[in-house]
Design an enzyme around this catalytic site. Sequence first.
Site, PDB file in Angstrom:
ATOM      1  N   LEU A 185     -45.969  74.769  19.474  1.00 49.03           N
ATOM      2  CA  LEU A 185     -45.320  74.870  20.792  1.00 49.03           C
ATOM      3  C   LEU A 185     -45.210  73.485  21.426  1.00 49.03           C
ATOM      4  O   LEU A 185     -44.250  73.180  22.131  1.00 49.03           O
ATOM      5  CB  LEU A 185     -46.100  75.816  21.713  1.00 49.03           C
ATOM      6  CG  LEU A 185     -45.441  76.012  23.073  1.00 49.03           C
ATOM      7  CD1 LEU A 185     -44.160  76.840  22.951  1.00 49.03           C
ATOM      8  CD2 LEU A 185     -46.377  76.673  24.060  1.00 49.03           C
ATOM      9  N   TYR A 186     -46.219  72.655  21.166  1.00 48.50           N
ATOM     10  CA  TYR A 186     -46.153  71.281  21.674  1.00 48.50           C
ATOM     11  C   TYR A 186     -44.861  70.617  21.201  1.00 48.50           C
ATOM     12  O   TYR A 186     -44.092  70.060  21.998  1.00 48.50           O
ATOM     13  CB  TYR A 186     -47.372  70.488  21.182  1.00 48.50           C
ATOM     14  CG  TYR A 186     -47.250  69.002  21.417  1.00 48.50           C
ATOM     15  CD1 TYR A 186     -47.329  68.481  22.701  1.00 48.50           C
ATOM     16  CD2 TYR A 186     -47.043  68.113  20.359  1.00 48.50           C
ATOM     17  CE1 TYR A 186     -47.192  67.109  22.924  1.00 48.50           C
ATOM     18  CE2 TYR A 186     -46.920  66.753  20.567  1.00 48.50           C
ATOM     19  CZ  TYR A 186     -46.997  66.257  21.852  1.00 48.50           C
ATOM     20  OH  TYR A 186     -46.862  64.919  22.073  1.00 48.50           O
TER      21      TYR A 186
END
Length: 432
Positions: A242-243
Amino acid sequence: MGNKMPSLEEQLFPSTPGKFKIERTHRQFNRCFSSSSTMFLWALFLLALTASYFSFQSFVSSGSRYITASWGGIQWEKQVRTSAQIHRQGGMSVLVTGAAGFVGSHVSLALKRRGDGVVGLDNFNDYYDPSLKKARKALLSTNGVFIVEADINDAKLLAKLFDVVAFTHVMHLAAQAGVRYAMENPQSYVHSNIAGLVTLMEACKTANPQPAIVWASSSSVYGLNEKVPFSELDQTDQPASLYAATKKAGEEITHTYNHIYGLSITGLRFFTVYGPWGRPDMAYFSFTRNILQGKHITVYRGKNRVDLARDFTYIDDIVKGCLGSLDTSGKSTGSGGKKRGPAPYRIFNLGNTSPVTVPTLVSILESHLKVKAKRNVVDMPGNGDVPFTHANISSARMELGYKPTTDLQTGLKKFVKWYLSYYGYNHGKPVN
Ligand SMILES: O=C(O)[C@H]1O[C@H](OP(=O)(O)OP(=O)(O)OC[C@H]2O[C@@H](n3ccc(=O)[nH]c3=O)[C@H](O)[C@@H]2O)[C@H](O)[C@@H](O)[C@H]1O
């Protein structure tokens, strides 16, 4: 037994309807009415009490905003202006977000040292030990850099800052970092890397003059890309965390602000930056701490027992890349929130071009620390990690004059020296 009095429940909710019961119900209704009028009064009273509680609360919070707000006021504005003052010909005044962070503090110092004006902004969150951020702030303060303590989502503050200083550039480094932490706290990535970025872009687009923006993207946008070395022209639509996805989204978001409002944008894909004053959550840092404390370290291993590798990049090289980006950014073209012409949109890899495996990183640390690591080698969990990174930096070399000069051996030596001077050899160890 036959004269048993009906219970209150039976009186209120008769089991079988009948004349008697209807009469009783009628009487009951009157009784109910009289009791509901009391209830009505009570309800009114409670309502008034609640309303006064809430208005008191809002009074307290609006009052405390003035009392405890860490920004605003004549003295504060003076500090901001002084910090933003330019002390060299052709210099710039830069708003550095994330200035108490690892890269932010180094870039702020470098800018200040060469005579540029710098104002820092940081929310000092506790993703990692805030005392390290405070120590960086103290270092910056002694060098004439003032850091405003606030969040990039604070639109009012941003408007105020642009009101007080006509920033020529914004170096946007505030972010929720860390690849694996995204599984624990996904919302923090949305808050800082998406919402915060948009809030900042809105402020920049409205500012008059509009600043040029240089900001931190990430090597993680290459995700599952297997073509090496990673080039800016490669596809980046397979993020592994997700980063990475929020950083990739940042590249798209900044593109729209460039396209619609004429903001000059430079996105920098940093490759695993390390060095003195670094981030304690990163492997080289936490390995150092654990090795010194005699604790085990976990070394991840890729598929088919292949070692993971990173294009570790030393902080001083990254700082040069950041300054080179600011110097060549070109101007934003919009004013009054309207685009007046095309503005630059650039993306550069800032890496070291020589990947090193994680076990080799550990061996280098062992030699600098003169302590053997207790290694637990485990298969890489599905946590967002990618097996390797490797930067192609020809674009940055050509356009920014970027040329990394520090290899991992040398850079880690400098890191260990700093670590030992900052924490001491016994950091975290019980003193006997
Ligand atoms: O270039 C980036 O854009 C990113 O770089 C950095 O991410 P990464 O490259 O993942 O660095 P880092 O955590 O130091 O792990 C390094 C290696 O050690 C391995 N690793 C890690 C932890 C551990 O306990 N064991 C281990 O083997 C791990 O599997 C990996 O192979 C930044 O943190 C990130 O914010 C972002 O900026």
